[in-house]
Design an enzyme around this catalytic site. Structure first.
Site, PDB file in Angstrom:
ATOM      1  N   GLY A  33       0.838  -1.191   0.000  1.00  0.00           N
ATOM      2  CA  GLY A  33       0.000   0.000   0.000  1.00  0.00           C
ATOM      3  C   GLY A  33       0.870   1.237   0.000  1.00  0.00           C
ATOM      4  O   GLY A  33       2.005   1.228  -0.476  1.00  0.00           O
ATOM      5  N   CYS A  34       0.369   2.291   0.566  1.00  0.00           N
ATOM      6  CA  CYS A  34       1.093   3.562   0.626  1.00  0.00           C
ATOM      7  C   CYS A  34       2.369   3.401   1.442  1.00  0.00           C
ATOM      8  O   CYS A  34       2.351   2.853   2.538  1.00  0.00           O
ATOM      9  CB  CYS A  34       0.193   4.619   1.263  1.00  0.00           C
ATOM     10  SG  CYS A  34       1.004   6.213   1.463  1.00  0.00           S
ATOM     11  N   PHE A  35       3.461   3.904   0.911  1.00  0.00           N
ATOM     12  CA  PHE A  35       4.733   3.735   1.614  1.00  0.00           C
ATOM     13  C   PHE A  35       4.794   4.503   2.928  1.00  0.00           C
ATOM     14  O   PHE A  35       5.578   4.169   3.800  1.00  0.00           O
ATOM     15  CB  PHE A  35       5.948   4.030   0.746  1.00  0.00           C
ATOM     16  CG  PHE A  35       5.933   5.254  -0.130  1.00  0.00           C
ATOM     17  CD1 PHE A  35       5.342   6.445   0.239  1.00  0.00           C
ATOM     18  CD2 PHE A  35       6.567   5.202  -1.364  1.00  0.00           C
ATOM     19  CE1 PHE A  35       5.378   7.560  -0.578  1.00  0.00           C
ATOM     20  CE2 PHE A  35       6.609   6.307  -2.205  1.00  0.00           C
ATOM     21  CZ  PHE A  35       6.015   7.493  -1.807  1.00  0.00           C
TER      22      PHE A  35
END
Length: 177
Positions: free
Chosen positions: A11-13
């Site tokens: 997902g989002c880092f």
């Protein structure tokens, strides 16, 4: 023993970075992109979903303090490995669940952990297991994002709960600082 590298996308880092910054034995965490076809991609290109890159974190860790297996156990706790190209409202191949193994030992450990996780989750695991690819560091404003913006909406409502879950489940692996 020298530090080792792990490259993970879930997902989002920003979410992964915030958690792994709190893990004992992780000596550096960097947000970046890998797995795509464009050289030196930028955030807008990757978010547009046209480059094939995943948002990832590149971890440097001391294997005398934490094992690759333990890093993966955290990974499978803080994201949903059963949703293809998606984490919550973040949708697209750039948010895929992926482990970029760095050597054959990591490859074998990751295969075993994925098989074990398949027994834990109710839906099939869709986490990709991929050979290392060219890694590109994300722009400076993405580094250390949660620490710099804890009250930004996404951080408060998405990142903070993942960090709290990590601290609850893995209290013994959490830094005291």
């Amino acid at each position: 023993m020298a530090n080792q590298i792990a490259v993970l996308g879930g997902g989002c880092f920003w979410c992964l970075e915030a958690v792994y910054q709190q893990v004992k034995g992780v000596t550096a965490v960097e947000s970046g992109y890998t797995g795509g076809s464009v050289q030196n991609p930028n955030y807008e290109q990757v978010c547009g979903g046209q480059t094939g890159h995943a948002e990832v974190v590149r971890l440097s860790f001391d294997p005398d303090q934490i094992s690759f297996r333990e890093l993966l156990e955290i990974f499978f706790t803080i994201h949903d490995p059963t949703t293809l190209n998606r984490q919550g409202n973040d949708v697209g191949t750039q948010y895929r669940s992926v482990i970029y193994y760095q050597d054959e030992e990591q490859h074998e450990i990751a295969r075993k952990v994925i098989a074990e996780m398949a027994l834990v989750w109710d839906a099939p695991i869709v986490t990709e297991l991929s050979a290392p690819e060219t890694y590109y560091k994300a722009e400076d404003y993405h580094q250390d994002y949660f620490r710099q913006h804890p009250f930004q909406g996404y951080c408060a409502f998405v990142v903070a709960p993942k960090l709290a879950k990590f601290r609850q489940v893995f209290a013994a692996k959490s830094r005291d600082d």
